[in-house]
Design an enzyme around this catalytic site. Structure first.
Site, short mmCIF file in Angstrom:
data_model
loop_
_atom_site.label_atom_id
_atom_site.label_comp_id
_atom_site.label_asym_id
_atom_site.label_seq_id
_atom_site.Cartn_x
_atom_site.Cartn_y
_atom_site.Cartn_z
CG ASP A 33 43.71 40.44 37.46
OD1 ASP A 33 44.66 39.87 37.33
OD2 ASP A 33 43.84 41.29 38.62
CB SER A 34 43.96 36.83 40.20
OG SER A 34 45.12 37.94 40.11
CB CYS A 53 45.34 38.26 34.56
SG CYS A 53 46.40 37.55 35.81
CB THR A 92 49.62 35.52 36.23
OG1 THR A 92 50.50 36.26 36.82
CG2 THR A 92 49.92 33.96 36.90
CD GLU A 112 43.91 41.81 44.89
OE1 GLU A 112 42.60 41.40 45.30
OE2 GLU A 112 43.93 41.91 43.51
CB CYS A 148 52.29 41.93 37.39
SG CYS A 148 51.03 41.99 38.46
CB THR A 149 47.18 44.02 35.18
OG1 THR A 149 46.66 42.85 35.76
CG2 THR A 149 47.26 43.57 33.64
CG HIS A 150 47.81 43.31 41.14
ND1 HIS A 150 47.03 42.15 40.30
CD2 HIS A 150 46.80 43.38 42.16
CE1 HIS A 150 46.28 41.55 40.88
NE2 HIS A 150 46.15 42.25 42.04
N1 DGL Z 1 47.24 40.80 37.78
C1 DGL Z 1 47.93 39.69 37.85
C2 DGL Z 1 48.88 39.71 36.53
O1 DGL Z 1 48.99 40.44 35.76
C3 DGL Z 1 48.37 39.31 38.94
C4 DGL Z 1 48.96 38.14 39.33
C5 DGL Z 1 48.61 37.13 40.32
O2 DGL Z 1 47.37 36.64 40.74
O3 DGL Z 1 49.55 36.41 41.06
O4 DGL Z 1 49.91 38.92 36.28
#
Ligand code: DGL
Length: 295
Positions: A17-18, A80, A82, A159, A191-193
């Protein structure tokens, strides 16, 4: 005496993920596959992905995949939404022999479950703009009304561990109030966050509104793929794992190991050691274990 008992098959699963968002998917994978070796890579040098051009995110996703494969990953989970929207197709075409599992907003189960006929989706702008989301809505929404919101700033707050701050609540109230006013009874986390703020979301929307976290379904898909490929449940297979694999839960970040280490107990309820890796510049697109020399 030689121990003839076959060793437990340990699939090696790369998850990225990011940032910390994919940890919500990682813990669901542990529930499905307790014996898996997991390599979690957080590209925190580039978070948030949603503020970056699609081509750039695609390049990061390919570089991370290449690195995880070299580390022994047999399955890659793009944890993620995105990155899945920007890169999943490209990854499947580039790494033809590698099974990928990606994220797509869970519009289908939400549409099946709603009684009010109104579903809310929370995701980043990049996810909403992607072809993957458009196709999911086109295929599954039918007569159900879909209301979207991008929650600006929420990824950055999560984050940094702000799961229950006033700012976090404000962003979620801005997103959820209009949905409630229009009769939403099901909310999709795209979104996984966002699963890390489910308690806050549930507090705002009340117990009658269903909140869908796709992570358990994604983890079941990972298990299906692993089981299909697990012909080798023998000791030979276990011994063929790279010696350098080390602990079965491994964490990597492209930015700040102490920061990610401090977040693990909060988000996973368990700690871990985090290793730093680096993006080569130039050429971009390659990750290395060593600090690249600046020329
Ligand atoms: N966890 C990412 C998602 O599911 C985060 C998005 C991002 O880094 O902008 O979209």
């Amino acid at each position: 005496m030689i121990d003839s008992k076959p060793k437990q098959y340990k699939p090696v699963i790369g998850v990225f993920d990011s940032g910390v968002g994919g940890l919500s998917v990682l813990s669901a994978i542990w529930n499905e596959l307790p014996h898996a070796v997991t390599l979690y890579l957080a590209d925190q040098a580039h978070v948030p992905y949603s503020l970056r051009p699609e081509t750039e995110v695609r390049e990061y996703a390919a570089g991370i995949t290449r690195y995880l494969i070299v580390q022994g990953a047999e399955v890659i989970v793009v944890a993620c939404n995105t990155a899945s929207a920007a890169a999943l197709e490209h990854l499947r075409q580039t790494f033809k022999d590698v099974p990928f599992v990606g994220m797509e907003p869970a519009v289908k189960p939400a549409v099946e479950k709603t009684s009010s006929g109104v579903v809310g989706v929370l995701a980043t702008p990049a996810t909403f703009q992607g072809a993957l989301y458009a196709s999911v809505v086109e295929r599954f929404a039918g007569d159900v009304k879909i209301i979207q919101h991008t929650c600006p700033g929420l990824v950055e707050l999560i984050e940094n561990g702000f799961l229950n701050s006033t700012f976090t609540r404000d962003i979620l109230e801005d997103a959820l109030q209009p949905m409630l006013e229009q009769g939403v009874d099901t909310i999709v986390l795209g979104c996984t966050h966002y699963p890390f703020v489910i308690p806050l979301i549930q507090d705002i929307v009340g117990p009658k509104v269903r909140v869908i976290d796709p992570a358990p379904a994604v983890a079941r898909q990972v298990r299906r793929i692993v089981e299909k490929g697990s012909k080798d449940t023998t000791e030979d297979y276990a011994q063929s794992l790279p010696d350098t694999m080390g602990p079965s839960k491994k964490y990597l970040t492209t930015k700040d190991p102490p920061k990610l280490e401090s977040m693990l107990p909060l988000l996973l309820k368990q700690g871990g050691k985090v290793k730093q890796i680096y993006w080569e510049k130039p050429p971009a697109g390659f990750l290395t274990d060593n600090l690249p020399r600046v020329s």
